[in-house]
Design an enzyme around this catalytic site. Structure first.
Site, PDB file in Angstrom:
ATOM      1  N   TYR A 259       0.860  -1.189   0.000  1.00  0.00           N
ATOM      2  CA  TYR A 259       0.000   0.000   0.000  1.00  0.00           C
ATOM      3  C   TYR A 259       0.896   1.239   0.000  1.00  0.00           C
ATOM      4  O   TYR A 259       1.518   1.569   1.021  1.00  0.00           O
ATOM      5  CB  TYR A 259      -0.911   0.031   1.221  1.00  0.00           C
TER       6      TYR A 259
ATOM      7  N   LEU B 201     -18.498  -1.426   1.891  1.00  0.00           N
ATOM      8  CA  LEU B 201     -19.225  -0.301   1.288  1.00  0.00           C
ATOM      9  C   LEU B 201     -18.904  -0.175  -0.203  1.00  0.00           C
ATOM     10  O   LEU B 201     -19.156   0.861  -0.813  1.00  0.00           O
ATOM     11  CB  LEU B 201     -18.904   1.006   2.010  1.00  0.00           C
TER      12      LEU B 201
ATOM     13  N   ARG C 158     -16.157   0.262  -1.822  1.00  0.00           N
ATOM     14  CA  ARG C 158     -15.269   1.390  -2.102  1.00  0.00           C
ATOM     15  C   ARG C 158     -16.002   2.723  -2.128  1.00  0.00           C
ATOM     16  O   ARG C 158     -15.720   3.602  -2.938  1.00  0.00           O
ATOM     17  CB  ARG C 158     -14.513   1.143  -3.413  1.00  0.00           C
ATOM     18  N   GLY C 159     -16.975   2.825  -1.239  1.00  0.00           N
ATOM     19  CA  GLY C 159     -17.727   4.066  -1.120  1.00  0.00           C
ATOM     20  C   GLY C 159     -18.964   4.127  -1.981  1.00  0.00           C
ATOM     21  O   GLY C 159     -19.797   5.030  -1.817  1.00  0.00           O
TER      22      GLY C 159
ATOM     23  N   SER D  60     -21.938   3.830   0.199  1.00  0.00           N
ATOM     24  CA  SER D  60     -21.767   4.553   1.462  1.00  0.00           C
ATOM     25  C   SER D  60     -22.859   5.588   1.677  1.00  0.00           C
ATOM     26  O   SER D  60     -23.052   6.086   2.789  1.00  0.00           O
ATOM     27  CB  SER D  60     -20.412   5.267   1.481  1.00  0.00           C
TER      28      SER D  60
END
Length: 337
Positions: A59, A212, A214-215, A218
């Protein structure tokens, strides 16, 4: 929020808070991130009783591990000691951030671990797992190398990530496996077919990431949002054109269910994952304290049979448009939805 919300990672793994914190977005893949806010969010999570922190050595090429290491060093001792670190390894990057495949060779496993321990500033990793199975190295060899790290005290538990049911069985026959990390959400439910029955048969827990999407579910993502070129979602099929418009209609339907419960869309989506079983620990990818607080509110959402039926009508299984990854990455995954 109290620490009474706990679950166990598998039959032999550690007890963890009902939610884990996925820290990837604090460093990479979802646009610009605020390091100071990221560290503050880790501190807030630990203060709220969250114990599981998830990262990967690739990451932002180690940036995320160093961020977590700093957060742990600057956290109160009692909070630092309760943290459980889940680390993924094996994904290869070049200096420009391009992907170069996966390396699961035993020598590479131990090399990756040595660097992660240094960046995190710890003497052991709680759950260690290859991010994707190396197609050129039998999983038995990769897991065997992690088992040696367990014997040496550098790792506490063996994990897996994004593998199919057969690979889970082969890995578990090699050494005790505590946990499988895999995407699981209202929009990604293929794991229910073969993978969940297998992990439950073998007593292996599931750490669910992407709860979620990746949003996308959301409640905060809009069709007119502009994504930076280095934001993963700018290239994700589910966030493109007609796919996005279709998927946001699902979110609108879910919003009505959430409103009827007096909760947010994100909270009902996370609560749905929590409802799938005590063996499932959702990872929330909160990058800010505000989003973390919203996610933790899902622990107080109780879904009854009527609620679950309403959620199913709003977002039927298999209703998402578009794959969850671009085609080259989908080819590496253990599930296809």
């Amino acid at each position: 929020m109290t620490t009474t919300h706990t679950r166990t990672l598998g039959t032999t793994g550690p007890r963890v808070f009902a939610l884990g914190l996925g820290c990837m977005g604090m460093s990479a893949l979802y646009g610009d991130a605020d390091r100071t806010e990221g560290i503050a969010t880790v501190h807030a999570a630990l203060e709220a009783g969250v114990t599981l922190l998830d990262t990967g050595d690739f990451y932002a090429m180690g940036h995320n591990e160093m961020l977590i290491g700093e957060a742990l060093r600057t956290a109160p001792a009692a909070r630092r000691e309760q943290a459980l670190l889940s680390v993924k390894f094996g994904a290869l990057r070049d200096p420009d951030g391009n992907w170069g495949g996966v390396d699961g060779r035993p020598a590479a496993v131990k090399n990756f671990a040595a660097y992660s321990l240094q960046r995190l500033g710890v003497d052991h990793i709680d759950v260690y797992r290859i991010a994707r199975a190396d197609p050129d190295v039998p999983i038995e060899e990769t897991v065997g190398a992690i088992a040696e790290l367990v014997e040496q005290g550098h790792v506490r538990h063996i994990g897996l990530s994004e593998v199919d049911a057969d690979t889970v069985r082969r890995a578990a026959a090699t050494a005790p496996v505590t946990d499988l990390q895999i995407e699981y959400s209202l929009l990604s439910r293929a794991v229910e077919d073969q993978i969940l029955p297998t992990t439950r048969e073998l007593g292996i827990a599931v750490t669910a990431y992407g709860v979620l999407s990746r949003g996308l579910i959301s409640g905060h993502f809009t069709a007119d949002r502009t994504l930076a070129a280095h934001d993963f979602r700018a290239h994700s099929p589910r966030f493109q054109g007609d796919n996005l418009r279709h998927n946001l209609t699902l979110v609108d339907a879910l919003r009505e269910v959430a409103a009827a419960k007096g909760v947010s869309v994100a909270q009902i989506a996370i609560a749905w994952v929590l409802s799938r079983g005590e063996d499932i620990v959702p990872l929330v990818g909160a990058r800010t304290r505000e989003r973390l607080t919203e996610s933790l509110g899902a622990l107080d959402v109780v879904l009854d049979a009527a609620d679950l039926a309403a959620i199913e009508r709003a977002v039927p299984q298999g209703s998402a448009a578009g794959d969850r990854y671009p085609a080259p990455q989908m080819a590496l995954l253990g599930t296809k939805e």
